[in-house]
Design a protein around this motif. Sequence first.
Motif, PDB file in Angstrom:
ATOM      1  N   VAL A 184      16.637   3.531  -7.680  1.00 24.25           N
ATOM      2  CA  VAL A 184      16.868   3.358  -6.238  1.00 24.25           C
ATOM      3  C   VAL A 184      17.365   4.611  -5.539  1.00 24.25           C
ATOM      4  CG1 VAL A 184      17.158   0.847  -6.183  1.00 24.25           C
ATOM      5  CG2 VAL A 184      19.158   2.284  -6.597  1.00 24.25           C
ATOM      6  N   GLU A 189      10.513   6.161  -2.452  1.00 26.89           N
ATOM      7  CA  GLU A 189       9.808   4.953  -2.027  1.00 26.89           C
ATOM      8  C   GLU A 189       8.294   5.047  -2.258  1.00 26.89           C
ATOM      9  OE1 GLU A 189      11.255   2.214  -0.749  1.00 26.89           O
ATOM     10  OE2 GLU A 189       9.465   1.160  -0.052  1.00 26.89           O
ATOM     11  N   LYS A 194      11.193   0.305  -3.158  1.00 28.36           N
ATOM     12  CA  LYS A 194      12.480  -0.306  -3.494  1.00 28.36           C
ATOM     13  C   LYS A 194      12.397  -1.831  -3.547  1.00 28.36           C
ATOM     14  CE  LYS A 194      13.332   3.678  -3.884  1.00 28.36           C
ATOM     15  NZ  LYS A 194      12.751   4.036  -5.167  1.00 28.36           N
ATOM     16  N   VAL A 197      11.775  -2.667  -7.122  1.00 31.05           N
ATOM     17  CA  VAL A 197      12.992  -2.599  -7.933  1.00 31.05           C
ATOM     18  C   VAL A 197      13.835  -3.849  -7.676  1.00 31.05           C
ATOM     19  CG1 VAL A 197      15.066  -1.274  -8.482  1.00 31.05           C
ATOM     20  CG2 VAL A 197      12.968  -0.072  -7.819  1.00 31.05           C
ATOM     21  N   ASN A 266      16.376   8.222  -0.201  1.00 34.53           N
ATOM     22  CA  ASN A 266      15.894   6.987  -0.839  1.00 34.53           C
ATOM     23  C   ASN A 266      16.871   5.827  -0.722  1.00 34.53           C
ATOM     24  OD1 ASN A 266      13.548   8.304  -1.733  1.00 34.53           O
ATOM     25  ND2 ASN A 266      14.710   9.192  -3.413  1.00 34.53           N
ATOM     26  N   LEU A 267      18.063   6.017  -1.304  1.00 30.25           N
ATOM     27  CA  LEU A 267      19.027   4.912  -1.300  1.00 30.25           C
ATOM     28  C   LEU A 267      19.485   4.604   0.121  1.00 30.25           C
ATOM     29  CD1 LEU A 267      20.914   2.982  -2.983  1.00 30.25           C
ATOM     30  CD2 LEU A 267      22.624   4.796  -2.837  1.00 30.25           C
ATOM     31  N   LYS A 269      18.014   5.638   2.938  1.00 34.44           N
ATOM     32  CA  LYS A 269      16.883   5.561   3.864  1.00 34.44           C
ATOM     33  C   LYS A 269      17.008   6.508   5.064  1.00 34.44           C
ATOM     34  CE  LYS A 269      15.325   0.893   2.629  1.00 34.44           C
ATOM     35  NZ  LYS A 269      15.011   1.355   1.291  1.00 34.44           N
TER      36      LYS A 269
END
Lengths: 468, 279
Positions: A184, A189, A194, A197, A266-267, A269
């Motif tokens: 994550v 992405e 995500k 996941v 990523n985590l 956003k």
Amino acid sequence: MKTESKPEKRPEMAKQSPSERRSNFEEVALGYNRYEAVAEAKRCLDCKKPPCIKGCPVGVDIPRFIRQIAEEDFDSAALTLKSTNSLPAICGRVCPQETQCEAVCVLGKSGKGDPIAIGGLERFVADYEMEMGVTAPDLPAPTGKRVAVVGAGPAGLTAAAELAKMGHAVTVFESLHAAGGVLVYGIPEFRLPKSIVAAEVDFIRRLGADMRMNSVIGKIGMVDELLSGYDAVFLGTGAGLPSFLGIDGENLNGVYSANEFLTRVNLMKAYLFPEFDTPVKKRRRTIVVGGGNVAMDSARCALRLGAGEVTIVYRRGEDELPARAEEVLNAKEKGIIFRLLTNPIRILGDENNWVTGMECINMELCEPDESGRCRPVPVPDTEHTIPADVVVIAIGTSPNPLVSMTTPDLETARYGTIVADETGATSKPGVFAGGDIVTGSATVISAMGAGKVAAKAIDEYVRGSARL
Amino acid sequence: MPFTILKKRELVPTIHQVDVAAPRVAEKAMPGQFVILRIDEYGERIPLTIADFDAADGTVTLIFQEIGKTTRQLASLDAGDSIADLAGPLGRASSIERFGTVVCVGGGVGIAPIFPIARGLKAAGNRVISIIGARSADILFWEERLEEASSEFYVTTDDGTKGHHGFVTDIVQKVIESGEPVDRVIAIGPPVMMRAVAGVTKPFGVKTVVSLNPIMVDGTGMCGACRVLVGGATKFACVDGPEFDAHEVDFTLLMSRLAMYLPEEQEALECEAAAEPKI
């Protein structure tokens, strides 16, 4: 033999076009449709002694699930996959199949054609199952044993799933607000959505694992405290500490570790800022230092964030790039510039502490060193400057010491890895470890393999301790 | 599992106190540590130093000033509301030992985290001289709590509306020059204040500690956003700190890194303002 009539080539997986995907974070590879999947599955020789199973760190019964695809029995194929691999939709996307199961595929080795697209087929089945609605398998009666899993990354999630399937009560402690670890925060992405996941984590939750987020072991509770409430502890805390180059200018504004850059994107956003609150610097020229998959991910993210010019600076040559060939190709397709045999000397900044560029020197490769890799040495008088507004340092990570620092009787090795035997047992009774915290940075699937092996050892340990 | 806000009040204009139900954090918290919180799915992770904790009640007290979008959003919540995530206690605890005489300096919103440290130091048998300061009397808070936790207590305001007319550093200097042996100074507040305190104590060779609050993301040593330069070496404030030797800290670097996202802060606030219905 019916092999003659089989097509030699594997179907190419549909992808977003480079021009299209340059500006979005949606998944690049689109997956096989059912016709492609069935046709590809029919190419499988269904070997009597299948080498592919041995090529898989978690030992998926590959010929069996492929046979079930060929028979269009996708539900059974899903069951086959899930019986050995709790995260198939993830593995189908991020495993380096070309160096594992597919590398030993008889079809490919015999020279008769491409190896079977095992990864693509795995993804197809997992995505099919997700679309149809995942059913949790029947679980054995509870054993009454409790196991704590520290870290919800690939190793911890796999250990948790396996232990839950054995009937143990599992509690997973994760320091971040979301489960998945590198899946994550690290992998973007467009390579691993995500939502995929989250769905696979949800499956593990439905197996009965209690997932506790925001729980930093080493701070909110120590391993010794866990041992008083649980029969065994699995440590899958990963290699989360970023390495820096140790050169001048690394603390300038606009210089990121790959971990920070990718975590923001990523985590958190940040690519959706300001809809999401976490920002990341979106600027014209980005330099990424390093040649691994994390460097490729960082470079591709930078491009999608709108950087007009993204340069990868790597001190060795093309052949030495540690990234998957497919990832390098993807990066090149999108116009990322590769400055190989180039090493940073210092990062340059302006009077307001902002990055303006990087001074580099050309390198050449000499005779191989002890590690077998050619040692790069600087070429005199080749210093030059590459302008940049953002620099991402992607030269590796080391183990996170939060747990080992607070567990004095846990043996660690050089560079802070936890010492564990082939079953995952550490120097401390009842404590097992696996994944990057033991090996240093490696792959998702090898961490999953370690989680699976340790789960078996933990099962034996907790059942054994019941007899004492 | 979300974390419920049990109490919420505006202490002084733009400075708020929230008591959050977080029993496991409250049980382990020590003076000087911090938490990382995220309000909701869209939120960013921000560090807040723990202002107080009560293991028996299972609560953690946080005090913050409205500055950016996240702190404004946090200020808009009420008792009964909850925040999505709260991780902690993070960072190393303040060293609470019997040093002798310790001067505790709190500036602005930094008055809050200095409180549990002063209380802890006094309980450990130190003579605690607390000095708190703010721009003006109307934004001072927790005076009584600090006074109670101290052996000697001073208030300063920049505009002279309360206590000493001037800066906290004036009193720090006065105390040291009075000849009383000062064994340790700990200062928490805006970076300019902490730098000024360090400047005052350095010539006297008094050990001085400051608590740094740089931008963080994970708060567990994973990202390195909170890099600070201490004695020429790069440290991560989240795991190596947040407290460091004030005489070794590069405050200029700290301040420039704190300003890194000011344009984005502005953009987030403007975006939020645009989204609000016009009345």
